[in-house]
Motif scaffolding. Structure first.
Motif, mmCIF file in Angstrom:
data_model
loop_
_atom_site.group_PDB
_atom_site.id
_atom_site.type_symbol
_atom_site.label_atom_id
_atom_site.label_comp_id
_atom_site.label_asym_id
_atom_site.label_seq_id
_atom_site.Cartn_x
_atom_site.Cartn_y
_atom_site.Cartn_z
ATOM 1 N N GLU A 26 0.546 -1.322 -0.004
ATOM 2 C CA GLU A 26 0.159 -0.534 -0.118
ATOM 3 C C GLU A 26 1.286 1.149 -0.162
ATOM 4 O OE1 GLU A 26 -3.040 0.133 -0.294
ATOM 5 O OE2 GLU A 26 -3.470 -2.322 0.213
ATOM 6 N N GLN A 82 -2.685 12.688 13.954
ATOM 7 C CA GLN A 82 -2.017 12.832 12.108
ATOM 8 C C GLN A 82 -1.260 14.954 11.723
ATOM 9 O OE1 GLN A 82 -4.520 11.055 9.742
ATOM 10 N NE2 GLN A 82 -4.634 12.474 7.836
ATOM 11 N N GLU A 90 2.587 15.180 10.558
ATOM 12 C CA GLU A 90 2.439 15.670 9.180
ATOM 13 C C GLU A 90 3.383 17.427 9.773
ATOM 14 O OE1 GLU A 90 -1.058 16.811 7.702
ATOM 15 O OE2 GLU A 90 -1.764 15.306 7.598
ATOM 16 N N SER A 111 3.833 13.071 2.296
ATOM 17 C CA SER A 111 2.478 13.795 1.829
ATOM 18 C C SER A 111 1.277 13.425 2.625
ATOM 19 C CB SER A 111 1.907 13.095 0.452
ATOM 20 O OG SER A 111 1.936 12.103 0.411
ATOM 21 N N THR A 112 0.535 14.318 2.600
ATOM 22 C CA THR A 112 -0.809 14.539 4.086
ATOM 23 C C THR A 112 -1.693 12.862 3.803
ATOM 24 O OG1 THR A 112 -0.434 16.177 4.368
ATOM 25 C CG2 THR A 112 -3.032 15.138 4.581
ATOM 26 N N GLU A 113 -1.879 13.141 2.231
ATOM 27 C CA GLU A 113 -2.541 11.545 1.400
ATOM 28 C C GLU A 113 -1.612 10.562 2.212
ATOM 29 O OE1 GLU A 113 -1.340 14.096 -0.441
ATOM 30 O OE2 GLU A 113 -3.521 15.049 -0.545
ATOM 31 N N THR A 114 -0.395 10.017 2.051
ATOM 32 C CA THR A 114 0.751 8.957 1.807
ATOM 33 C C THR A 114 0.540 8.349 3.878
ATOM 34 O OG1 THR A 114 1.468 9.268 0.412
ATOM 35 C CG2 THR A 114 2.488 8.047 1.794
ATOM 36 N N ALA A 120 -2.043 9.867 5.839
ATOM 37 C CA ALA A 120 -2.828 8.840 6.736
ATOM 38 C C ALA A 120 -2.990 7.887 6.409
ATOM 39 C CB ALA A 120 -4.045 10.243 5.712
ATOM 40 N N GLY A 121 -3.060 7.192 4.547
ATOM 41 C CA GLY A 121 -3.207 6.064 4.256
ATOM 42 C C GLY A 121 -2.266 5.521 5.273
ATOM 43 N N GLN A 132 -3.755 4.483 8.842
ATOM 44 C CA GLN A 132 -5.152 4.296 8.400
ATOM 45 C C GLN A 132 -4.582 2.538 8.428
ATOM 46 O OE1 GLN A 132 -8.501 5.062 8.851
ATOM 47 N NE2 GLN A 132 -7.461 6.547 9.316
ATOM 48 N N GLN A 180 -7.449 11.464 13.919
ATOM 49 C CA GLN A 180 -7.658 12.310 13.753
ATOM 50 C C GLN A 180 -8.312 13.690 14.397
ATOM 51 O OE1 GLN A 180 -9.544 12.667 9.480
ATOM 52 N NE2 GLN A 180 -7.705 12.126 8.274
#
Length: 885
Positions: free
Chosen positions: A4, A137, A141, A148-151, A153-154, A157, A188
């Motif tokens: 992932e 989170q 960051e 990155s924020t998206e990476t 956050a993933g 999870q 979060q």
């Protein structure tokens, strides 16, 4: 799961982590430890040891230690989730370096590759959230900007793929001290630092993620391992990396292990690094290496001060002020504010925060230096409080060392002379402390006194503090190597020791080597119920060969193979006169070594081999030496001997060169026919004392024995025939011998020999005859009752009876005999001890017996144990201290 997170993100993150590892900041000071980046880049990392328990490092000696890397692998195996592991330990123990090495190895693919990401949890960011709120989170960051924020956050999870690292939990004490009742589970969700921290630690936040934590203290309810630092093997590896793998590293390492007080601190990696730097400087400048821990700290202080361009008054004020900081972490005192912007302060202290802020705290880079400066301030500043009894052992160690002008000279070069009145005050304190401590039996405190005296290196102070008598009564069984060296130093100063008692000591070779000076100067050595390795036996042998030891007790000790042989080789040329090997389970080879020692010039006079499983083969070996040796006494009781070996023994005793005078064969199978051989030895006047109790004898042997007792040359004065079936006929023959003017017996024991009332009647006549020389008679466990005993009472009244000791244990005496008993004892001018245990006397007899003892001052003991006496008369008996009940 790892797929992932892209390979590129992983590599970018690993590169960022490698950069952070190489740039990890540590204080730039001789006391601050080796920079982590330098350790990693130069390949200088030395593995550490950890323990799952809070332990006494000195006692465990590494038995419960594990390699930190092994523990990491065991605690974070593939497929695990939600693990929380705390590595805790003091300042300088290498926790941060170890964790950085774990991070480095993960980035290099060397460990923990089942985790997709290893993420630092920033301590300083959590600390700043007191009273403010932020989500986990968002915090991550801000710190890990390369993700990155998206990476991120993933990744959050998928917590099973994460290993979180929180280094320095002690910096969050203010958050830990305020436990939150509210926990969160959403990365979060905004929360205060305290809520975030507790949620992470106790698993409500990122519950399935693993977490590696470092702390000064263990954390309740979490899996904790103490970082115990370097084992001796790891210390050696550290020295080899520092000085190179040649002989120089080994020589320096060996010297450090010998320096007084230093090896006890070398478990600490930061201390090791400081020590190696000092030694390198001293060797390169051809200066004298440190001789003690105090001397080392004086040299370190010298090195820290020498480039500061401060005059003596300033340096004295600085050191004195640092010494007044009683806590390892504290705010700056007014005395030190003048040094606030001076670089010298950072040589000793770590500054936690903005130097200009009033909330900033300062902590000592080295706990050892903190204790040293506390002690130094006592000698530098009269305002420092008097010596208290509640400081650490290190503090007193440094007080002792600093009282020696040689050790403190490097420091005095910069701070000026120490106060002579304070040195005198310390000496007086130590003399008083030693006097108090050595009068009780707390051996741990004794060791403390010995170590302080050793560190002070003042023989006059030792003699003033310790008299020979104070050392004699105590048992020193749990000594470690430093304690052994300290005791040896003290005994060397005192000059000699009457007895050194190491009862139940498990002596290693290293400990025994340290003890050689003390052993050499002791007249008697007690090592009973201990364990003696071959290496320890070798060093003990050196002490025996070189010293003045005359008695050695190894009874019931476990001896390594070849230990007896090693000792026997030394005994040939030693002063030893008494050797006790009772209960030591000897082999035939051991007996052969003993025989060679006895016939090889040994001065041994007394040998105790009781319960040593010598057996016939062993006695035959020994007998070959008994023909021509200086041995006077030998105890062979309970040695599994049979009639087979008795001819060899009697042959040796018949030799005109044999000096044996005391023989104990109790509880062996001698039998009647071999007793006749022993009787022939008695006729030649070889023995003074013979014990053949419980030797399967009958009345058949008494004819030859009685003849021997009446012979011209017999010199036997002490004979024990107890627990043999002599019966009336055999005992009568012994009584007949007692009537002979040539019989020299003074002590006769015939307990449980099936004696009759008639035998007691004849014995009474013997005692009154004027011919008997008996002063001690034991006739217990012969069921003759009052009627048999009355003959003995009558004898006691007679002027010719010389008995001083009479044992009538378990002969069925009743209250009816007490009046006659008392009248006879009162008339006797010689009797002092009467044993009446295990009879049928009752409370009614006690007043008369008490009166007897009070009226007869010559009576030292009346033993009434195990009679039919109740508690009602205990108080009455207590009025006479010579009654035993």
């Amino acid at each position: 799961m790892q797929s992932e997170i892209s390979y590129d993100v992983q590599q970018m993150h690993k590169e960022a982590l490698r950069s952070s590892v190489l740039n990890t900041a540590l204080p730039n000071s001789l006391l601050g430890g080796q920079p982590v980046g330098e350790v990693i880049q130069k390949g200088h990392y030395t593995p550490l040891s950890v323990s799952a328990y809070e332990i006494d490092r000195a006692l465990v000696k590494g038995r419960d230690w594990e390699a930190l890397e092994d523990v990491i692998s065991q605690e974070f195996p593939p497929g695990s989730e939600g693990r929380r592991l705390v590595l805790y330990g003091g300042v300088g123990m290498g926790k941060t370096t170890a964790v950085e090495k774990v991070i480095w190895d993960w980035t290099k693919g060397a460990c923990l590759q089942h985790y997709a990401l290893l993420i630092r949890v920033p301590v300083w960011e959590l600390a700043s959230l007191e009273g403010k709120a932020e989500s986990l989170q968002c915090m991550l960051e801000r710190v890990h900007t390369h993700i990155s924020t998206e990476t991120l956050a993933g990744a959050l999870q998928q917590p099973r793929s994460l290993l979180l690292v929180l280094d320095g939990l002690e910096q969050l004490k203010h958050l830990l001290c305020n436990p939150s009742s509210a926990f969160i589970c959403d990365v979060q969700q905004e929360a205060t630092g305290s809520v975030l921290l507790h949620s992470l630690l106790y698993g409500s936040l990122l519950a399935e993620a693993s977490m590696l934590i470092t702390s000064r203290e263990p954390v309740q309810s979490l899996r904790c391992f103490e970082v115990v630092g370097f084992s001796q093997t790891q210390r050696r590896a550290f020295f080899q990396q520092f000085f190179g793998n040649g002989g120089r590293a080994e020589r320096v390492f060996h010297r450090c292990e010998q320096v007084l007080g230093v090896s006890e601190q070398c478990f600490c990696p930061a201390f090791c690094w400081t020590l190696c730097n000092v030694l390198k400087t001293q060797l390169e400048s051809k200066n004298t290496p440190p001789e003690t821990l105090t001397h080392l700290l004086c040299i370190i202080t010298h090195m820290l001060l020498q480039n500061q361009k401060m005059h003596a008054e300033q340096t004295r004020a600085l050191v004195s002020s640092l010494g007044k900081l009683s806590n390892p972490v504290c705010s700056l005192s007014d005395d030190l504010r003048s040094f606030l912007h001076h670089p010298v302060l950072s040589a000793f202290l770590c500054i936690n925060g903005d130097v200009a802020s009033p909330d900033t705290t300062f902590s000592f880079l080295s706990p050892v230096m903190h204790e040293f400066l506390l002690a130094a301030s006592f000698y530098l500043d009269q305002s420092v409080q008097e010596i208290s009894d509640k400081r650490s052992d290190l503090y007193y160690t440094f007080l002792a060392g600093l009282s020696d002008s040689v050790q403190c000279k490097p420091m005095e070069d910069y701070v000026g002379k120490f106060d002579e009145s304070r040195i005198s005050a310390f000496s007086q304190w130590l003399v008083g402390f030693a006097s108090r401590v050595l009068q009780d039996g707390d051996e741990t405190k004794h060791y403390c006194v010995f170590r302080l005296l050793q560190h002070a290196r003042n023989s006059s102070l030792v003699k003033e503090s310790i008299s020979k008598s104070l050392l004699q009564p105590w048992c020193y069984s749990s000594m470690q190597e430093p304690d052994c060296a300290a005791l040896s130093y003290v005994v060397s100063c005192v000059g000699e020791m009457e007895r050194i008692n190491l009862y139940r000591a498990d002596l290693t070779g290293e400990q025994a080597e340290k003890l050689i000076p003390a052993l050499r100067l002791s007249k008697s050595i007690g090592l009973s119920q201990g364990c003696l390795s071959l290496a320890a036996a070798t060093h003990l042998s050196t002490a025996l060969a070189e010293g003045h030891v005359i008695a050695l007790d190894l009874s019931h000790s476990r001896l390594d193979k070849e230990s007896v042989k090693t000792l026997c080789q030394a005994l040939r040329s030693s002063s030893l006169e008494s050797l006790n090997l009772c209960g030591c389970s000897l082999t035939p080879a051991d007996c052969e070594s003993l025989a060679q020692m006895l016939s090889g010039g040994s001065r041994l006079r007394v040998l105790n081999l009781r319960v040593t499983n010598v057996e016939d083969q062993g006695l035959i070996h020994l007998s070959s030496a008994l023909e021509n040796c200086r041995l006077l006494e030998i105890d062979l009781s309970f040695c599994s001997l049979t009639a087979t070996s008795i001819p060899a023994l009697t042959s040796a005793m018949n030799s005109s060169f044999s000096e044996l005078r005391k023989l104990n064969l109790s509880t062996n199978t001698v039998t009647d026919d071999k007793m006749e051989m022993i009787s022939q030895v008695l006729k030649k006047g070889r023995l003074n004392t013979l014990n053949v109790s419980d030797c399967e004898l009958t009345g058949s042997c008494c004819s030859s024995l009685a003849a021997a007792l009446q012979s011209e040359n017999c010199r036997l004065t002490d004979l024990d025939l107890s627990i043999n079936e002599l019966g009336q006929s055999g005992a009568m023959q012994i009584c007949e011998a007692l009537m002979s003017p040539k019989c020299t017996l003074e002590i006769l024991e015939m307990t449980r020999c099936e004696l009759t009332k008639e035998v007691f009647r004849v014995l009474g006549s013997v005692l009154m005859s004027g011919m008997s020389k008996l002063i001690r008679l034991s006739l217990g466990v012969n069921n003759v009752g009052d009627t048999g005993a009355k003959h003995i009472w009558e004898a006691l009244r007679h002027k010719h009876c010389k008995l001083q000791y009479l044992d009538l244990d378990m002969v069925s005496l009743t209250d009816a005999c007490v009046e006659q008993l008392c009248e006879s004892v009162a008339v006797s001018s010689t009797l002092s001890t009467l044993i009446l245990k295990n009879n049928e006397l009752t409370d009614s007899s006690i007043p008369r017996l008490v009166k007897l003892m009070l009226d007869c001052p010559q009576m030292a003991e009346l033993n009434l144990k195990y009679n039919d006496i109740s508690e009602d008369v205990f108080e009455l008996m207590d009025t006479c201290q010579n009654i035993v009940y």
